[in-house]
Design a protein around this motif. Sequence first.
Motif, PDB file in Angstrom:
ATOM      1  N   GLU A   1       0.712  -6.921   8.654  1.00 13.70           N
ATOM      2  CA  GLU A   1      -0.361  -5.916   8.716  1.00 13.70           C
ATOM      3  C   GLU A   1      -0.167  -4.899   7.593  1.00 13.70           C
ATOM      4  N   GLN A   2       1.074  -4.538   7.358  1.00 16.10           N
ATOM      5  CA  GLN A   2       1.355  -3.557   6.292  1.00 16.10           C
ATOM      6  C   GLN A   2       1.107  -4.165   4.914  1.00 16.10           C
ATOM      7  N   LEU A   3       1.432  -5.445   4.778  1.00 18.15           N
ATOM      8  CA  LEU A   3       1.193  -6.118   3.493  1.00 18.15           C
ATOM      9  C   LEU A   3      -0.297  -6.104   3.138  1.00 18.15           C
ATOM     10  N   ARG A   4      -1.130  -6.192   4.151  1.00 17.45           N
ATOM     11  CA  ARG A   4      -2.584  -6.191   3.895  1.00 17.45           C
ATOM     12  C   ARG A   4      -3.068  -4.865   3.354  1.00 17.45           C
ATOM     13  N   ARG A   5      -2.274  -3.807   3.531  1.00 19.98           N
ATOM     14  CA  ARG A   5      -2.659  -2.492   3.006  1.00 19.98           C
ATOM     15  C   ARG A   5      -1.916  -2.191   1.697  1.00 19.98           C
ATOM     16  N   THR A   6      -1.242  -3.198   1.164  1.00 19.73           N
ATOM     17  CA  THR A   6      -0.406  -2.988  -0.019  1.00 19.73           C
ATOM     18  C   THR A   6      -0.961  -3.766  -1.202  1.00 19.73           C
ATOM     19  N   ILE A   7      -0.856  -3.157  -2.378  1.00 27.79           N
ATOM     20  CA  ILE A   7      -1.231  -3.825  -3.624  1.00 27.79           C
ATOM     21  C   ILE A   7       0.064  -3.995  -4.427  1.00 27.79           C
TER      22      ILE A   7
ATOM     23  N   ALA B   1      12.086   1.919   0.605  1.00 26.03           N
ATOM     24  CA  ALA B   1      12.024   3.073   1.508  1.00 26.03           C
ATOM     25  C   ALA B   1      10.735   3.866   1.282  1.00 26.03           C
ATOM     26  N   ARG B   2      10.371   4.052   0.027  1.00 22.87           N
ATOM     27  CA  ARG B   2       9.148   4.815  -0.269  1.00 22.87           C
ATOM     28  C   ARG B   2       7.903   4.036   0.196  1.00 22.87           C
ATOM     29  N   THR B   3       7.926   2.724  -0.009  1.00 25.92           N
ATOM     30  CA  THR B   3       6.774   1.911   0.391  1.00 25.92           C
ATOM     31  C   THR B   3       6.566   1.978   1.899  1.00 25.92           C
ATOM     32  N   LYS B   4       7.664   1.836   2.634  1.00 25.50           N
ATOM     33  CA  LYS B   4       7.553   1.900   4.099  1.00 25.50           C
ATOM     34  C   LYS B   4       7.026   3.246   4.546  1.00 25.50           C
ATOM     35  N   ALA B   5       7.555   4.315   3.953  1.00 25.06           N
ATOM     36  CA  ALA B   5       7.130   5.665   4.353  1.00 25.06           C
ATOM     37  C   ALA B   5       5.655   5.875   4.026  1.00 25.06           C
ATOM     38  N   ALA B   6       5.229   5.385   2.873  1.00 23.73           N
ATOM     39  CA  ALA B   6       3.820   5.516   2.481  1.00 23.73           C
ATOM     40  C   ALA B   6       2.934   4.793   3.491  1.00 23.73           C
ATOM     41  N   LEU B   7       3.333   3.582   3.863  1.00 20.41           N
ATOM     42  CA  LEU B   7       2.549   2.798   4.821  1.00 20.41           C
ATOM     43  C   LEU B   7       2.503   3.480   6.181  1.00 20.41           C
ATOM     44  N   GLU B   8       3.641   4.004   6.593  1.00 23.81           N
ATOM     45  CA  GLU B   8       3.676   4.687   7.891  1.00 23.81           C
ATOM     46  C   GLU B   8       2.765   5.904   7.916  1.00 23.81           C
ATOM     47  N   ALA B   9       2.616   6.555   6.765  1.00 23.73           N
ATOM     48  CA  ALA B   9       1.741   7.736   6.691  1.00 23.73           C
ATOM     49  C   ALA B   9       0.269   7.345   6.548  1.00 23.73           C
ATOM     50  N   GLY B  10       0.002   6.043   6.416  1.00 25.10           N
ATOM     51  CA  GLY B  10      -1.389   5.599   6.301  1.00 25.10           C
ATOM     52  C   GLY B  10      -1.892   5.538   4.869  1.00 25.10           C
ATOM     53  N   LEU B  11      -0.964   5.591   3.908  1.00 28.63           N
ATOM     54  CA  LEU B  11      -1.364   5.437   2.501  1.00 28.63           C
ATOM     55  C   LEU B  11      -1.328   3.956   2.126  1.00 28.63           C
ATOM     56  N   LYS B  12      -2.009   3.632   1.022  1.00 29.79           N
ATOM     57  CA  LYS B  12      -1.950   2.261   0.513  1.00 29.79           C
ATOM     58  C   LYS B  12      -1.084   2.254  -0.747  1.00 29.79           C
ATOM     59  N   PRO B  13       0.099   1.665  -0.665  1.00 24.62           N
ATOM     60  CA  PRO B  13       0.975   1.664  -1.833  1.00 24.62           C
ATOM     61  C   PRO B  13       0.577   0.628  -2.880  1.00 24.62           C
ATOM     62  N   ILE B  14       0.783   0.992  -4.130  1.00 24.94           N
ATOM     63  CA  ILE B  14       0.663   0.050  -5.248  1.00 24.94           C
ATOM     64  C   ILE B  14       2.088  -0.135  -5.754  1.00 24.94           C
TER      65      ILE B  14
ATOM     66  N   ALA C   1      -0.459 -14.433   1.456  1.00 29.96           N
ATOM     67  CA  ALA C   1      -0.162 -14.351   0.019  1.00 29.96           C
ATOM     68  C   ALA C   1      -1.433 -14.501  -0.818  1.00 29.96           C
ATOM     69  N   GLN C   2      -2.353 -15.345  -0.350  1.00 25.27           N
ATOM     70  CA  GLN C   2      -3.604 -15.518  -1.105  1.00 25.27           C
ATOM     71  C   GLN C   2      -4.481 -14.273  -1.008  1.00 25.27           C
ATOM     72  N   LYS C   3      -4.413 -13.597   0.142  1.00 21.81           N
ATOM     73  CA  LYS C   3      -5.226 -12.385   0.323  1.00 21.81           C
ATOM     74  C   LYS C   3      -4.666 -11.203  -0.454  1.00 21.81           C
ATOM     75  N   LEU C   4      -3.361 -11.234  -0.722  1.00 20.10           N
ATOM     76  CA  LEU C   4      -2.703 -10.102  -1.379  1.00 20.10           C
ATOM     77  C   LEU C   4      -3.272  -9.871  -2.782  1.00 20.10           C
TER      78      LEU C   4
END
Length: 251
Positions: A156-162, A110-123, A202-205
């Motif tokens: 698309e969201q995975l690409r902004r996630t670490i 839930a936190r990861t989704k909310a962070a992504l929706e707000a335009g943050l990059k989650p780790i 997965a390789q780009k992640l």
Amino acid sequence: MKNKIIAGNWKMNKNQEQTIAFINDLKPLVKDTKNTVIICTPYLDLEQAVCLTAGTNIHVGAQNCHWAESGAFTGEVAPSMLKEIGVEYVIIGHSERRQYFGETNKTVNARTKAALEAGLKPIVCIGETLQERESGKMEEVLASQIKEGFEGIDEEQLRRTIVAYEPVWAIGTGVTATNKQANDAIAFCRKQFVELYGNDEAQKLYIQYGGSMNASNASGLLLQSEIDGGLIGGASLDAEKFATVVNAHKN
Ligand code: PGA
């Protein structure tokens, strides 16, 4: 090999004065790196850190955020509030939050989704305890942290996630996973992402290693083919030591 992403997790350390001193010390030490440099400070230091790092190659992250946009959640901070002050990254689901603050795969999701929706990059942090590793449950635990933690997150969201693989037994203990243990576990994690998102994504992640990573062991860990960076706790509190980790890997 990708350039690396090195993030410092200050945890509950450093007041404003110490934040200013740290950033002033760090700036010249990391200015030439091709790796991405992130410092994740306590909430109260964020605004200061954003101002002081403006125009530099140092990025700023928070250590948690809530999943709601606003509401009756005493003591919590919404992702949009972080975004508003210029924060770019946010650590989600650190093992200390799982251990002491009741974080579960569901709340991580839930936190990861909310962070992504707000335009943050989650780790997003995952990792097994010593007991889970010793009882042969490591793969099962990692697989469910990934499956449940990433449910509903699109490509698309995975690409902004670490992702940060942090074996709990190595965090703050001085016991680092060996290069091979860290590389093998991350290879296993990547396999889970191949199943969920396909090989290309997965390789780009970026999957970092975390757990007692420091100035002396960083270069060995960062040379491993699967390890795309580090999430550094203790060794991120000293600008020189942190810079040594940042500069440990050159492509
Ligand atoms: P450590 O912490 O480097 O002090 O082990 C890592 C982390 O908790 O992210």
